[in-house]
Scaffold this motif. Structure first.
Motif, short mmCIF file in Angstrom:
data_model
loop_
_atom_site.label_atom_id
_atom_site.label_comp_id
_atom_site.label_asym_id
_atom_site.label_seq_id
_atom_site.Cartn_x
_atom_site.Cartn_y
_atom_site.Cartn_z
N LEU A 52 0.81 -1.21 0.00
CA LEU A 52 0.00 0.00 0.00
C LEU A 52 0.85 1.27 0.00
O LEU A 52 0.30 2.37 0.04
N ASP A 53 2.18 1.12 -0.05
CA ASP A 53 3.06 2.29 -0.01
C ASP A 53 3.47 2.71 -1.43
O ASP A 53 4.61 3.07 -1.69
N THR A 54 2.51 2.67 -2.35
CA THR A 54 2.67 3.12 -3.73
C THR A 54 1.43 3.93 -4.09
O THR A 54 0.41 3.84 -3.38
N PRO A 55 1.44 4.71 -5.17
CA PRO A 55 0.20 5.43 -5.56
C PRO A 55 -0.98 4.48 -5.74
O PRO A 55 -2.09 4.77 -5.28
N HIS A 56 -0.77 3.35 -6.43
CA HIS A 56 -1.85 2.38 -6.61
C HIS A 56 -2.29 1.81 -5.26
O HIS A 56 -3.49 1.64 -5.00
N GLY A 57 -1.33 1.55 -4.38
CA GLY A 57 -1.66 1.00 -3.07
C GLY A 57 -2.43 1.97 -2.21
O GLY A 57 -3.38 1.58 -1.51
N ARG A 58 -2.06 3.25 -2.24
CA ARG A 58 -2.79 4.24 -1.44
C ARG A 58 -4.23 4.39 -1.93
O ARG A 58 -5.16 4.56 -1.13
N THR A 59 -4.44 4.33 -3.24
CA THR A 59 -5.80 4.36 -3.76
C THR A 59 -6.56 3.10 -3.36
O THR A 59 -7.75 3.16 -3.05
N THR A 60 -5.87 1.96 -3.35
CA THR A 60 -6.50 0.71 -2.91
C THR A 60 -6.98 0.84 -1.47
O THR A 60 -8.08 0.40 -1.13
N ALA A 61 -6.16 1.44 -0.60
CA ALA A 61 -6.56 1.60 0.80
C ALA A 61 -7.83 2.43 0.90
O ALA A 61 -8.77 2.07 1.64
N LEU A 62 -7.93 3.51 0.14
CA LEU A 62 -9.14 4.34 0.13
C LEU A 62 -10.32 3.58 -0.46
O LEU A 62 -11.46 3.68 0.03
N HIS A 63 -10.08 2.82 -1.53
CA HIS A 63 -11.13 2.08 -2.23
C HIS A 63 -11.81 1.08 -1.29
O HIS A 63 -13.05 1.03 -1.23
N GLU A 64 -11.03 0.30 -0.55
CA GLU A 64 -11.64 -0.71 0.33
C GLU A 64 -12.42 -0.05 1.46
O GLU A 64 -13.47 -0.56 1.87
N ILE A 65 -11.97 1.08 1.95
CA ILE A 65 -12.74 1.78 2.98
C ILE A 65 -14.01 2.36 2.37
O ILE A 65 -15.05 2.45 3.04
N GLY A 66 -13.96 2.71 1.09
CA GLY A 66 -15.20 3.08 0.40
C GLY A 66 -16.22 1.96 0.47
O GLY A 66 -17.41 2.19 0.73
N HIS A 67 -15.79 0.72 0.24
CA HIS A 67 -16.69 -0.42 0.42
C HIS A 67 -17.17 -0.52 1.86
O HIS A 67 -18.35 -0.80 2.13
#
Length: 374
Positions: free
Chosen positions: A152-167
């Motif tokens: 999660l320490d990449t741009p894609h990873g940081r967006t993934t962290a936000l995405h799952e919390i969106g769920h």
């Protein structure tokens, strides 16, 4: 949600990574008995949390926390769910970014999984996924409700962290909106996602990409390709609209429509606090569909009490006890799709502070609704 504009970026292979694979959403057992506006209100609102809820999250941290997987050679291996401090810090930062929008949800990290509604693992090889909203409450305490399957320490990873919390707060995938206008080359999609890095089955590909949501399951009538809930897709997967034939790559992070969604469902709480509800005295709810009201209960004696709603309506009613200034969940009832009213019975202690929270899905008949406890 906003429409896709002409400023859509061309496909960049470096922006495409593995994708979220959410578990199937639960289906309300009562849905077959209702229809029309009432059904739409039930489906769109039933997995959202009551505003003002404190969502407690826990990171799996024990040596034995993990899964035994079968290897290609028929052997087995244990894969841990425990993430390092960098992974945990990225998730904490994502929770903080959602909270910084001024929403009425709170997020609190706990070290006891029995206290957590949200339980987070970091199992490599299992993809990134999350149960949708209140579906997490039905998962046993020893199981994950969220998993992060890559760094999660990449741009894609940081967006993934936000995405799952969106769920976690009840947001579905954006590309599955019935208003997206996306026309897929379905066999190309199956080929793409059946191979690395996703390696999904055909049913999983259909569930997470090709399946269109019902209009009642989405919030708003416009498609927002900038949403944090949107996947990135390479060229040759989307046939229409033409602008996405070379690929669809959201910019990453929260879009304006994502922020608007969160604030509408979870508006900031008024500092004055909820009105006090007197025993044996009904109080009109006066709510519009999708809105919520909180009521303070301070019992004058220690005994079993009942809190209930009244009127021809579909509601979810939650009871919380204030402990050290934080509302802690006691129990809840959801009467959506039935002809009864939501009712909660619990033992309340004299002088303690309790909060009754009601969210209205829809009304019928006169539309008169009320709450009372006795």
């Amino acid at each position: 949600m906003t429409s896709a504009g002409d400023d859509h970026d061309d496909y960049d292979a470096h922006q495409i990574g593995p994708h979220c694979a959410s578990p199937p959403q639960s289906v309300p057992a009562e849905a077959a008995a209702v229809s029309g506006v009432r059904l739409a209100a039930l489906i769109s609102g039933r997995l959202k949390w009551l505003n003002g809820t404190v969502l407690h999250y826990y990171f799996f941290d024990k040596e034995e926390d993990g899964s035994t997987v079968t290897l290609a050679d028929g052997g087995t291996a244990f894969v841990s769910w425990v993430g390092d401090q960098t992974q945990r810090a990225a998730v904490r930062a994502a929770f903080e970014q959602w909270k910084s929008l001024g929403i009425g949800l709170e997020f609190a990290e706990v070290t006891d999984r029995a206290e957590a509604e949200i339980r987070i693992g970091f199992m490599r090889g299992d993809g990134s996924w999350s149960y949708l909203g209140r579906d997490a409450l039905g998962i046993p305490i020893g199981e994950r409700t969220v998993n992060y399957g890559w760094r999660l320490d990449t741009p894609h990873g940081r967006t993934t962290a936000l995405h799952e919390i969106g769920h976690v707060i009840g947001m579905p995938h954006e590309h599955q909106s019935p208003f997206s206008g996306l026309v897929w080359d379905e066999e190309a999609v199956y080929r793409e996602f059946s191979g690395p890095p996703n390696s999904w089955s055909r049913p999983k590909i259909f569930h997470n990409i090709l399946r269109k949501l019902d209009a009642s399951e989405v919030d708003g009538s416009l498609f927002d390709y900038r949403s944090v809930m949107e996947y990135a897709f390479g060229p040759g997967l989307i046939l229409e609209p033409e602008e996405f034939r070379r690929g669809l790559v959201p910019p990453g992070g929260l879009s304006a429509a994502d922020e608007e969604f969160a604030r509408r469902w979870y508006p900031g709480l008024a500092p004055a606090g909820p009105p006090r509800l007197a025993a044996f005295t009904s109080m009109p709810l006066g709510l519009a569909p999708g809105r919520q009201a909180d009521y303070l209960i301070i019992p004058e004696g220690t005994r079993d009490y009942t809190v209930a709603t009244f009127g021809d309506s579909d509601t979810v009613l939650g009871l919380f006890e204030e402990i050290d200034g934080e509302p802690r969940y006691v129990r809840a009832d959801d009467d959506a799709g039935t002809e009864r009213n939501s009712t909660v019975t619990a033992r309340l202690v004299k002088g303690r502070r309790y909060i009754a929270r009601v969210r209205l899905y829809s009304t019928r008949g006169s539309g008169q609704t009320a709450i009372m406890y006795w």
